[in-house]
Write a protein that holds these residues in place. Structure first.
Motif, PDB file in Angstrom:
ATOM      1  N   GLU A   1     -22.946  12.121  50.242  1.00  0.00           N
ATOM      2  CA  GLU A   1     -23.876  12.263  48.855  1.00  0.00           C
ATOM      3  C   GLU A   1     -25.001  11.931  48.147  1.00  0.00           C
ATOM      4  O   GLU A   1     -25.265  11.645  47.009  1.00  0.00           O
ATOM      5  CB  GLU A   1     -23.344  10.277  48.331  1.00  0.00           C
TER       6      GLU A   1
ATOM      7  N   VAL B   1     -21.253  14.428  45.222  1.00  0.00           N
ATOM      8  CA  VAL B   1     -23.126  14.038  45.679  1.00  0.00           C
ATOM      9  C   VAL B   1     -23.625  13.037  44.424  1.00  0.00           C
ATOM     10  O   VAL B   1     -23.259  13.175  42.756  1.00  0.00           O
ATOM     11  CB  VAL B   1     -23.434  15.237  44.963  1.00  0.00           C
TER      12      VAL B   1
ATOM     13  N   VAL C   1     -27.764  14.860  49.057  1.00  0.00           N
ATOM     14  CA  VAL C   1     -28.551  16.141  49.222  1.00  0.00           C
ATOM     15  C   VAL C   1     -30.146  16.253  49.435  1.00  0.00           C
ATOM     16  O   VAL C   1     -30.287  15.667  48.224  1.00  0.00           O
ATOM     17  CB  VAL C   1     -27.983  17.492  47.746  1.00  0.00           C
TER      18      VAL C   1
END
Length: 371
Positions: free
Chosen positions: A71, A112, A73
């Motif tokens: 989830e 994400v 980046v």
């Protein structure tokens, strides 16, 4: 709790290693082969998410069941044309922003929730020694003020390239550094106010797309938190962070509050920053550094007593506020012969970050129990 991973074939730490660290739920990842300004393809994103969240047949045969989410980046890098507000390195600001928006939308489709990024000119971070010896026999990242004061950026680039164990470093990609002279010239005369204006333009274009995609943007403070080589940095202080957050009111515009970066200025109060910006902190890095009177600092173990950052007080502040965001340990020391055996990426070995996870979770659990 998250753990940064640089991808299969690009990291000396494997997902199987990370599975054995109690408490880690999130793999903090990126597509590290992508350059700033490039669009991330949906197929590439989906493949990496599947790799992180899935299990191989071989692992299942060994009885492994533990998986991660993907989830967070870190990072989708901001192209220099966006920071400068004009075409540079062959890409215009609006083209770079359009590509950024496309990438954010695709990441949202892949599940994400948070994207970390920074708004630093040219270099994303700066140290003068990647393997500095500590009194306990380990090594760590080190910043020596006198070296930076006398060193040219070109000589620093050469030194970094020669000491990375052959692994790429985010913010020091060869493709970016090959254009250093053009970038250095482009920033001549650029002021802090110019940078804030460019930042507002970026947010006005990108935040609506992030809201639609369900993605929270989280800016990382400057590392170290002061201007270097004459380039203006704008996320370097409590006042700078407040000004950046005021550029756009959306809750999808927030912070990756890296307490080690923020605390590299000994005048900064890390616990106060946590309490001040709590409602805009989507992601946080908790690490420790030790200051020296001459302006130098070094990374040390995560335990508060090891250095100058009150990591225990930081976790107490998060626990008392019932923080719901993401956290990860940050730069660790290189322990137990890692330098000569695994040869990790500087600051990103396995052992000290695993110890850091346990220290941070232990503090969190203790303060949550008190509640």
């Amino acid at each position: 709790m998250g753990f940064r991973w640089y991808g299969e074939g690009n990291d000396t730490v494997t997902l199987d290693h990370v599975r054995q660290i109690p408490g880690v739920e999130t793999i903090v990842w990126s597509l590290h082969h992508k350059q700033a300004g490039e669009v991330w393809e949906q197929e590439e994103i989906d493949a990496e998410v599947a790799r992180i969240t899935g299990l191989s047949d071989e692992a299942r045969a060994r009885g492994v069941t533990r998986t991660f989410d993907a989830e967070v980046v870190e990072s989708v890098n901001v192209h220099e044309s966006i920071k400068l507000g004009r075409t540079v390195l062959g890409l215009s600001r609006d083209e770079a922003i359009e590509n950024y928006v496309t990438t954010i939308r695709r990441l949202g489709r892949a599940g994400v929730k948070v994207v970390c990024y920074n708004f630093m000119p040219v270099f994303d971070w700066l140290r003068t020694d990647l393997w500095h010896p500590l009194p306990d026999g380990s090594t760590a990242l080190f910043y020596e003020k006198a070296v930076v004061d006398r060193m040219s950026p070109e000589s620093l680039i050469a030194d970094m390239e020669a000491n990375t164990h052959g692994l790429t470093l985010p913010g020091w990609e060869p493709e970016r550094l090959a254009s250093f002279r053009e970038l250095d010239a482009a920033y001549e005369g650029v002021t802090h106010d110019d940078m804030y204006a460019s930042y507002r333009y970026f947010l006005d274009a990108v935040v609506p797309a992030a809201e639609e995609a369900g993605v929270k943007l989280a800016v990382h403070p400057d590392d170290p938190p002061f201007d270097v080589f004459g380039w203006p940095r704008v996320v370097s202080s409590k006042e700078g962070i407040a000004r950046v957050l005021d550029l756009h009111p959306s809750p999808h515009h927030g912070l990756t509050l890296c307490l080690g970066s923020f605390s590299a200025n000994p005048a900064h109060d890390a616990v106060d920053a946590v309490r001040t910006f709590m409602d805009r902190i989507h992601f946080t890095h908790v690490r420790n550094i030790k200051h020296f009177e001459n302006g130098d600092f070094t990374e040390v173990g995560h335990r508060a007593q090891e250095g100058s950052v009150d990591t225990t007080g930081i976790m107490k502040a998060y626990a008392e506020a019932d923080y719901q965001g993401y956290v990860r340990p940050d730069h660790g020391r290189h322990l137990w012969d890692e330098n000569t055996t695994n040869k990790p990426r500087p600051g990103y070995g396995l052992y000290d970050r695993a110890l850091g996870v346990q220290y941070l979770l232990g503090a969190w659990d203790a303060f949550r129990y008190e509640k």
